[in-house]
Design a protein around this motif. Structure first.
Motif, short mmCIF file in Angstrom:
data_model
loop_
_atom_site.label_atom_id
_atom_site.label_comp_id
_atom_site.label_asym_id
_atom_site.label_seq_id
_atom_site.Cartn_x
_atom_site.Cartn_y
_atom_site.Cartn_z
N UNK A 121 3.60 -7.72 -12.75
CA UNK A 121 2.16 -7.86 -12.48
C UNK A 121 1.54 -8.86 -13.45
N UNK A 155 -0.91 -11.77 -2.50
CA UNK A 155 0.22 -11.31 -3.30
C UNK A 155 1.53 -11.95 -2.85
N UNK A 210 4.54 -8.84 -6.85
CA UNK A 210 3.22 -8.21 -6.73
C UNK A 210 3.16 -7.36 -5.47
N UNK A 227 4.83 -4.13 -6.33
CA UNK A 227 4.00 -3.27 -7.18
C UNK A 227 2.86 -2.66 -6.36
N UNK A 277 -1.76 -2.61 -19.13
CA UNK A 277 -1.19 -3.93 -18.81
C UNK A 277 -0.73 -4.08 -17.37
N UNK A 278 -0.46 -2.97 -16.70
CA UNK A 278 0.06 -3.12 -15.33
C UNK A 278 -0.85 -2.47 -14.30
N UNK A 279 -1.03 -1.16 -14.41
CA UNK A 279 -1.75 -0.47 -13.31
C UNK A 279 -3.21 -0.89 -13.25
N UNK A 329 -3.57 -4.34 -11.77
CA UNK A 329 -3.07 -4.28 -10.39
C UNK A 329 -4.10 -3.61 -9.48
N UNK A 369 -9.42 -7.25 -3.70
CA UNK A 369 -8.99 -7.75 -2.40
C UNK A 369 -9.64 -6.95 -1.28
#
Lengths: 239, 175
Positions: free
Chosen positions: A42, A49, A53, A56, B39-41, B44, B51
């Protein structure tokens, strides 16, 4: 199967503080693998995406689905990172033991951290304690204590026992599955290594590795699923 | 409770039951959870949220522009219809004007012809009268001349005088 664990007893001179250094190593390895993978996957987030991505986001949607199945999304939103981290951590842990088992000398250093009951029970206990924490936080302590005596006060002992059995079953289910997989793998490896006709053992070994991969994925899913079920029992108002 | 601890011990004895491992597992997991969330979830889910909003906005905008296009096409159709009607009207007007002009021209021509005809008739009458007058005058003098020539030998001066007088009288009465 007569591998020993690299034990470090009475660490720092504290009598009850024992370490299984293999566990410590594998916990760190799993965590690092999960962390590096997630951050790497990510790192370049885009509106459109691409590549990892997609994967994920599929994972997020997947865990979102699990959360949605057990509780409504408004309360369940908080548990999404927990579910995702559990899923990936357990899955990676399981896979580490399926792919490789490392033995140094007589000590089993490289294995699944989830093939150790201590660690799975720690995880399950963490989860159950979290359910209690969030139960009190989201529903209030009055409602929380009321769940123990509803529908009738007679249920109180059963409810209390349930919490401990939940912890045990959640942890031991994972441990049992992975541990059994590793035991059989070790036996098969030993058979192949014995030479001679034992080389035929490579066929069931491949089959068993495939099955273990499957089991590892399923157990990670089941663990997260049950986490969310237990969580929903505590935080949903209709229970 | 006793049996629970017993079970724990029993189960844990398979892999060994150590507080150190538990602590490491717990701490490692909590650190992993916090780091991944940061850092990720987090990023994301932010991106997915963004979006989602973007798609919703786009759908809304598309819906809006579709409505606008529909309205515009309706307007254009109405305008076209109006223009057509106007053109029809103009053509009709022109046709009417043409017919009227035609009639006017015909009428004017007829009048002119009538006028010319009347004029010609008057001219003809005039000429005729003039001719008659001239003829009358000539006839009178000629007849006098002829009569004079005939009578010259037979009648006397006296008779001639009388005759002329009578003739003149007659002519005067005749006029």
């Amino acid at each position: 199967m007569n591998h020993e664990a690299p034990l470090l007893n009475d660490a720092f001179g504290i009598s009850w503080l024992d370490f299984n250094l293999a566990n410590v190593l594998m916990i760190i390895v799993s965590s690092v693998v999960v962390f590096v993978f997630c951050v790497w996957a990510s790192r370049k987030l885009q509106m459109k995406p691409t590549g990892f991505q997609n994967f994920m986001e599929w994972l997020v949607e997947f865990v979102k689905g699990i959360v949605n199945d057990t509780m409504d999304w408004k309360t369940g939103k908080v548990f999404l990172p927990l579910g995702l981290t559990l899923l990936l951590y357990i899955f990676v842990s399981n896979m580490l033991g399926v792919m490789t088992n490392g033995v140094v000398g007589h000590d089993l250093w490289w294995k699944s951290p989830t093939a150790d009951a201590t660690l799975t029970l720690t995880l399950s206990a963490t989860v159950i304690i979290l359910t209690h924490f969030y139960g009190i936080k989201l529903q209030g302590s009055k409602h929380y204590f009321k769940t123990f005596v509803s529908p009738v006060p007679l249920m109180l002992p059963f409810k209390i026992i349930e919490e401990f059995t939940n912890t045990l079953t959640l942890g031991l289910r994972l441990f049992g599955n992975i541990y059994a997989g590793e035991v059989l793998l070790t036996l098969l490896v030993g058979m192949v290594m014995a030479g001679g006709l034992g080389v035929v053992g490579i066929i069931p070994m491949v089959v068993w590795q495939a099955f273990s991969t499957f089991i590892g994925a399923i157990q990670a899913y089941v663990f997260v699923m049950l986490t969310m079920v237990y969580m929903s029992h505590k935080v949903s108002s209709d229970h | 409770m006793q049996s629970y601890v017993g079970l724990m011990t029993l189960s844990a004895s398979v892999g060994g039951f150590r507080f150190g491992d538990m602590a490491v597992q717990l701490i490692a997991f909590i650190i992993l959870l916090i780091l991944l969330k940061k850092f990720a979830w987090g990023p994301l889910m932010n991106m997915m949220q963004k979006r989602e909003e973007y798609v919703a906005g786009e759908i809304e905008a598309a819906e809006k522009s579709r409505l606008e296009a529909e309205q515009a096409s309706k307007d254009a159709a109405a305008e076209l219809l109006q223009v057509k009607q106007e053109a029809q009207k103009m053509i009709e007007n022109a046709k009417n004007a043409g017919v009227k002009q035609e009639q006017d021209i015909i009428e004017a021509a007829r009048k002119e012809a009538e006028r010319i005809k009347v004029q010609a008739q008057a001219d003809i009458q005039n000429e005729k009268e003039q001719a008659i007058q001239v003829l009358q005058a000539q006839v009178a003098s000629l007849s006098v001349l002829i009569a004079g020539k005939v009578i010259e030998k037979e009648i006397s001066e006296k008779d001639q005088e009388e005759l002329i007088n009578t003739f003149l009288k007659e002519v005067g009465e005749g006029r």
